[in-house]
Design a protein around this motif. Structure first.
Motif, PDB file in Angstrom:
ATOM      1  N   PHE A 164      -6.601  -7.605 -13.388  1.00 14.85           N
ATOM      2  CA  PHE A 164      -5.320  -8.273 -13.126  1.00 14.85           C
ATOM      3  C   PHE A 164      -5.434  -9.796 -13.224  1.00 14.85           C
ATOM      4  O   PHE A 164      -4.655 -10.517 -12.598  1.00 14.85           O
ATOM      5  N   LYS A 165      -6.380 -10.286 -14.027  1.00 14.66           N
ATOM      6  CA  LYS A 165      -6.621 -11.730 -14.059  1.00 14.66           C
ATOM      7  C   LYS A 165      -5.466 -12.511 -14.666  1.00 14.66           C
ATOM      8  O   LYS A 165      -5.314 -13.707 -14.392  1.00 14.66           O
ATOM      9  N   ASN A 166      -4.662 -11.849 -15.487  1.00 15.99           N
ATOM     10  CA  ASN A 166      -3.517 -12.533 -16.098  1.00 15.99           C
ATOM     11  C   ASN A 166      -2.207 -12.290 -15.361  1.00 15.99           C
ATOM     12  O   ASN A 166      -1.153 -12.731 -15.803  1.00 15.99           O
ATOM     13  N   ASP A 167      -2.282 -11.568 -14.248  1.00 16.44           N
ATOM     14  CA  ASP A 167      -1.080 -11.274 -13.466  1.00 16.44           C
ATOM     15  C   ASP A 167      -0.951 -12.306 -12.347  1.00 16.44           C
ATOM     16  O   ASP A 167      -1.587 -12.199 -11.304  1.00 16.44           O
ATOM     17  N   LYS A 168      -0.099 -13.297 -12.572  1.00 16.70           N
ATOM     18  CA  LYS A 168       0.066 -14.395 -11.609  1.00 16.70           C
ATOM     19  C   LYS A 168       0.913 -13.994 -10.407  1.00 16.70           C
ATOM     20  O   LYS A 168       1.069 -14.772  -9.466  1.00 16.70           O
ATOM     21  N   THR A 169       1.475 -12.778 -10.435  1.00 17.60           N
ATOM     22  CA  THR A 169       2.304 -12.333  -9.308  1.00 17.60           C
ATOM     23  C   THR A 169       1.465 -11.760  -8.181  1.00 17.60           C
ATOM     24  O   THR A 169       1.990 -11.511  -7.086  1.00 17.60           O
ATOM     25  N   ILE A 170       0.172 -11.534  -8.431  1.00 24.34           N
ATOM     26  CA  ILE A 170      -0.705 -10.948  -7.421  1.00 24.34           C
ATOM     27  C   ILE A 170      -1.618 -12.024  -6.854  1.00 24.34           C
ATOM     28  O   ILE A 170      -2.306 -12.728  -7.601  1.00 24.34           O
ATOM     29  N   ALA A 171      -1.643 -12.170  -5.539  1.00 22.53           N
ATOM     30  CA  ALA A 171      -2.487 -13.168  -4.873  1.00 22.53           C
ATOM     31  C   ALA A 171      -3.970 -12.828  -5.047  1.00 22.53           C
ATOM     32  O   ALA A 171      -4.327 -11.695  -5.398  1.00 22.53           O
ATOM     33  N   ARG A 172      -4.829 -13.812  -4.804  1.00 25.91           N
ATOM     34  CA  ARG A 172      -6.252 -13.682  -5.112  1.00 25.91           C
ATOM     35  C   ARG A 172      -6.912 -12.504  -4.382  1.00 25.91           C
ATOM     36  O   ARG A 172      -7.605 -11.699  -5.009  1.00 25.91           O
ATOM     37  N   ILE A 173      -6.729 -12.373  -3.080  1.00 22.97           N
ATOM     38  CA  ILE A 173      -7.405 -11.316  -2.315  1.00 22.97           C
ATOM     39  C   ILE A 173      -6.932  -9.927  -2.746  1.00 22.97           C
ATOM     40  O   ILE A 173      -7.761  -9.043  -3.006  1.00 22.97           O
ATOM     41  N   PRO A 174      -5.613  -9.687  -2.852  1.00 23.62           N
ATOM     42  CA  PRO A 174      -5.181  -8.384  -3.366  1.00 23.62           C
ATOM     43  C   PRO A 174      -5.702  -8.097  -4.774  1.00 23.62           C
ATOM     44  O   PRO A 174      -6.035  -6.956  -5.096  1.00 23.62           O
ATOM     45  N   ARG A 175      -5.788  -9.153  -5.604  1.00 21.55           N
ATOM     46  CA  ARG A 175      -6.286  -8.959  -6.964  1.00 21.55           C
ATOM     47  C   ARG A 175      -7.749  -8.514  -6.946  1.00 21.55           C
ATOM     48  O   ARG A 175      -8.142  -7.618  -7.696  1.00 21.55           O
ATOM     49  N   ILE A 176      -8.550  -9.115  -6.082  1.00 21.70           N
ATOM     50  CA  ILE A 176      -9.958  -8.725  -5.954  1.00 21.70           C
ATOM     51  C   ILE A 176     -10.064  -7.290  -5.441  1.00 21.70           C
ATOM     52  O   ILE A 176     -10.887  -6.502  -5.903  1.00 21.70           O
ATOM     53  N   ALA A 177      -9.191  -6.952  -4.476  1.00 28.84           N
ATOM     54  CA  ALA A 177      -9.197  -5.599  -3.915  1.00 28.84           C
ATOM     55  C   ALA A 177      -8.862  -4.567  -4.975  1.00 28.84           C
ATOM     56  O   ALA A 177      -9.496  -3.505  -5.071  1.00 28.84           O
ATOM     57  N   LEU A 178      -7.867  -4.866  -5.814  1.00 28.17           N
ATOM     58  CA  LEU A 178      -7.470  -3.949  -6.874  1.00 28.17           C
ATOM     59  C   LEU A 178      -8.564  -3.830  -7.933  1.00 28.17           C
ATOM     60  O   LEU A 178      -8.887  -2.740  -8.397  1.00 28.17           O
ATOM     61  N   LYS A 179      -9.139  -4.972  -8.302  1.00 29.45           N
ATOM     62  CA  LYS A 179     -10.188  -4.981  -9.316  1.00 29.45           C
ATOM     63  C   LYS A 179     -11.378  -4.120  -8.904  1.00 29.45           C
ATOM     64  O   LYS A 179     -11.940  -3.373  -9.711  1.00 29.45           O
ATOM     65  N   ASN A 180     -11.757  -4.220  -7.631  1.00 30.94           N
ATOM     66  CA  ASN A 180     -12.963  -3.562  -7.152  1.00 30.94           C
ATOM     67  C   ASN A 180     -12.700  -2.251  -6.413  1.00 30.94           C
ATOM     68  O   ASN A 180     -13.596  -1.728  -5.728  1.00 30.94           O
ATOM     69  N   LEU A 181     -11.473  -1.738  -6.563  1.00 28.34           N
ATOM     70  CA  LEU A 181     -11.145  -0.407  -6.058  1.00 28.34           C
ATOM     71  C   LEU A 181     -11.405  -0.257  -4.563  1.00 28.34           C
ATOM     72  O   LEU A 181     -11.872   0.798  -4.103  1.00 28.34           O
ATOM     73  N   TRP A 182     -11.076  -1.278  -3.800  1.00 33.07           N
ATOM     74  CA  TRP A 182     -11.276  -1.210  -2.354  1.00 33.07           C
ATOM     75  C   TRP A 182     -10.424  -0.118  -1.714  1.00 33.07           C
ATOM     76  O   TRP A 182     -10.751   0.368  -0.628  1.00 33.07           O
ATOM     77  N   LEU A 183      -9.323   0.267  -2.386  1.00 28.90           N
ATOM     78  CA  LEU A 183      -8.435   1.288  -1.830  1.00 28.90           C
ATOM     79  C   LEU A 183      -8.799   2.694  -2.331  1.00 28.90           C
ATOM     80  O   LEU A 183      -8.057   3.643  -2.084  1.00 28.90           O
ATOM     81  N   PHE A 184      -9.928   2.813  -2.978  1.00 25.69           N
ATOM     82  CA  PHE A 184     -10.397   4.117  -3.449  1.00 25.69           C
ATOM     83  C   PHE A 184     -10.451   5.151  -2.318  1.00 25.69           C
ATOM     84  O   PHE A 184     -10.030   6.298  -2.513  1.00 25.69           O
ATOM     85  N   PRO A 185     -10.940   4.805  -1.111  1.00 24.87           N
ATOM     86  CA  PRO A 185     -10.995   5.807  -0.028  1.00 24.87           C
ATOM     87  C   PRO A 185      -9.619   6.303   0.406  1.00 24.87           C
ATOM     88  O   PRO A 185      -9.497   7.423   0.906  1.00 24.87           O
ATOM     89  N   ILE A 186      -8.581   5.472   0.238  1.00 22.36           N
ATOM     90  CA  ILE A 186      -7.220   5.912   0.577  1.00 22.36           C
ATOM     91  C   ILE A 186      -6.690   6.852  -0.499  1.00 22.36           C
ATOM     92  O   ILE A 186      -6.105   7.893  -0.210  1.00 22.36           O
ATOM     93  N   ALA A 187      -6.915   6.475  -1.749  1.00 20.18           N
ATOM     94  CA  ALA A 187      -6.392   7.265  -2.865  1.00 20.18           C
ATOM     95  C   ALA A 187      -7.157   8.573  -3.061  1.00 20.18           C
ATOM     96  O   ALA A 187      -6.579   9.587  -3.433  1.00 20.18           O
ATOM     97  N   LYS A 188      -8.469   8.542  -2.855  1.00 22.15           N
ATOM     98  CA  LYS A 188      -9.348   9.695  -3.075  1.00 22.15           C
ATOM     99  C   LYS A 188      -9.064  10.379  -4.424  1.00 22.15           C
ATOM    100  O   LYS A 188      -8.787  11.578  -4.488  1.00 22.15           O
ATOM    101  N   PRO A 189      -9.119   9.610  -5.517  1.00 19.72           N
ATOM    102  CA  PRO A 189      -8.772  10.177  -6.826  1.00 19.72           C
ATOM    103  C   PRO A 189      -9.885  11.057  -7.394  1.00 19.72           C
ATOM    104  O   PRO A 189     -11.046  10.980  -6.984  1.00 19.72           O
ATOM    105  N   ASP A 190      -9.499  11.868  -8.365  1.00 21.47           N
ATOM    106  CA  ASP A 190     -10.472  12.700  -9.084  1.00 21.47           C
ATOM    107  C   ASP A 190     -11.075  11.957 -10.264  1.00 21.47           C
ATOM    108  O   ASP A 190     -12.118  12.358 -10.781  1.00 21.47           O
TER     109      ASP A 190
END
Length: 241
Positions: A164-190
Motif C-alpha cells: 500500500f505504499k502508493n495509497d496516501k489514504t492509509i496512515a503509516r501504522i495501518p499501512r505497516i499492519a496491512l503490509k505485514n499481515l498483522w491481522l492474519f490471526p483475526i482473519a485466519k485465512p486458508d
C-alpha cells in the motif's frame, strides 16, 4: 491436500480473460473466454442499493462506464442502463455469471465490502446455494473472512494484501499492519493473495513456509510471472493468458 489446491494448478484469469474492447473486464464475454481456455476466474462483487450483487471491480462507474456514480448507490434499473466503455457489454449480476460458468472452471470471488460486515457476504452465500462448481473467497477485510469462517467454514478464504505504499489514504501504522499481515490471526485465512510487486515479504515467506499457499497478483508479463513464482504458489494474470 489443501482446501485451495484447485486454485494452484493453472494461472487465474484476473476479472476474466479480458482484452480491450473485444472482451472487457468482469463481463460475460471475458468469463466465457476464460472458460474456453480452461482457466480459473477471479471476479469482484459489489452489492448495489436495491440489494442485488453485481460483478464489477471499482467503487465508481466512472472508469468503466464514464458515469460519475457510486456502485453502492445505484439500483438495478440504473445499472441495467449502463454499458462497459464503448461496447454493448453490460454489468452482469453474480447469478448470471454463475449460470454462464456453470462449474466448468473454479472461481475466486473477491468481496468488495461497502456494506456492514455480513450483508454482502450473506447475499453472496444465498446466490451460491446449490452451485455445483468450485469457488473460494478473498477480501482485504479480515472481518469479512472471520464472518465467512463462521457462516461458510467449508469455503476457502484468502486475505488480500499489499504494501500500500502508493495509497496516501492509509496512515503509516495501518499501512505497516496491512503490509505485514498483522491481522492474519483475526482473519485466519486458508491462503494469502498478495501484490507480487511488494514481494518478497518476510511475513508472507514465513506463512508460506508454514503451509499457507500464496497467490501473486496482478501479473501482466511472462517475466513477471516467472519472478512472482519464486515467492508464490500461483499467479493471477491478465493480458498474457
Amino acid at each position: 491436500m489443501s482446501k485451495v489446491d484447485f486454485l494452484l494448478h493453472l494461472p487465474i484469469a484476473h476479472r476474466g480473460l479480458h482484452k480491450g474492447l473485444s472482451a472487457p473486464e468482469n463481463t460475460l464475454v471475458a468469463f466465457q473466454k476464460a472458460v474456453d481456455g480452461h482457466f480459473p476466474i477471479e471476479l469482484d462483487c459489489h452489492m448495489i442499493k436495491s440489494g442485488e450483487v453485481v460483478v464489477f471491480h471499482d467503487d465508481s462507474f466512472m472508469r468503466m462506464c464514464g458515469i460519475d456514480k457510486e456502485v453502492a448507490n445505484c439500483t438495478l434499473t440504473e445499472v441495467r442502463e449502463l454499458f462497459i466503455k464503448r461496447t454493448r457489454e453490460r454489468i452482469p449480476l453474480l447469478s448470471e455469471v454463475l449460470a454462464a460458468i456453470n462449474g466448468k472452471v473454479p472461481i475466486l470471488i473477491e468481496l468488495k465490502c461497502d456494506q456492514p460486515t455480513g450483508k454482502l457476504e450473506q447475499a453472496v452465500l444465498n446466490i451460491l446455494k446449490g452451485y455445483k462448481g468450485k469457488y473460494a473467497f478473498q477480501s482485504f477485510s479480515p472481518l469479512t473472512l472471520r464472518w465467512l469462517k463462521k457462516h461458510a467454514p467449508e469455503a476457502p478464504r484468502g486475505l488480500l494484501a499489499s504494501d500500500f505504499k502508493n495509497d496516501k489514504t492509509i496512515a503509516r501504522i495501518p499501512r505497516i499492519a496491512l503490509k505485514n499481515l498483522w491481522l492474519f490471526p483475526i482473519a485466519k485465512p486458508d491462503f494469502i493473495s498478495y501484490n507480487f510487486r511488494a514481494l518478497p515479504n518476510k511475513r508472507v515467506e514465513k506463512l508460506r513456509n508454514q503451509g499457507i499457499p500464496v497467490l501473486g497478483w496482478t501479473i501482466r508479463k511472462v517475466s513477471e510471472s516467472r519472478e512472482a513464482l519464486k515467492y508464490c504458489d500461483n499467479v493471477i494474470c491478465e493480458e498474457i493468458l
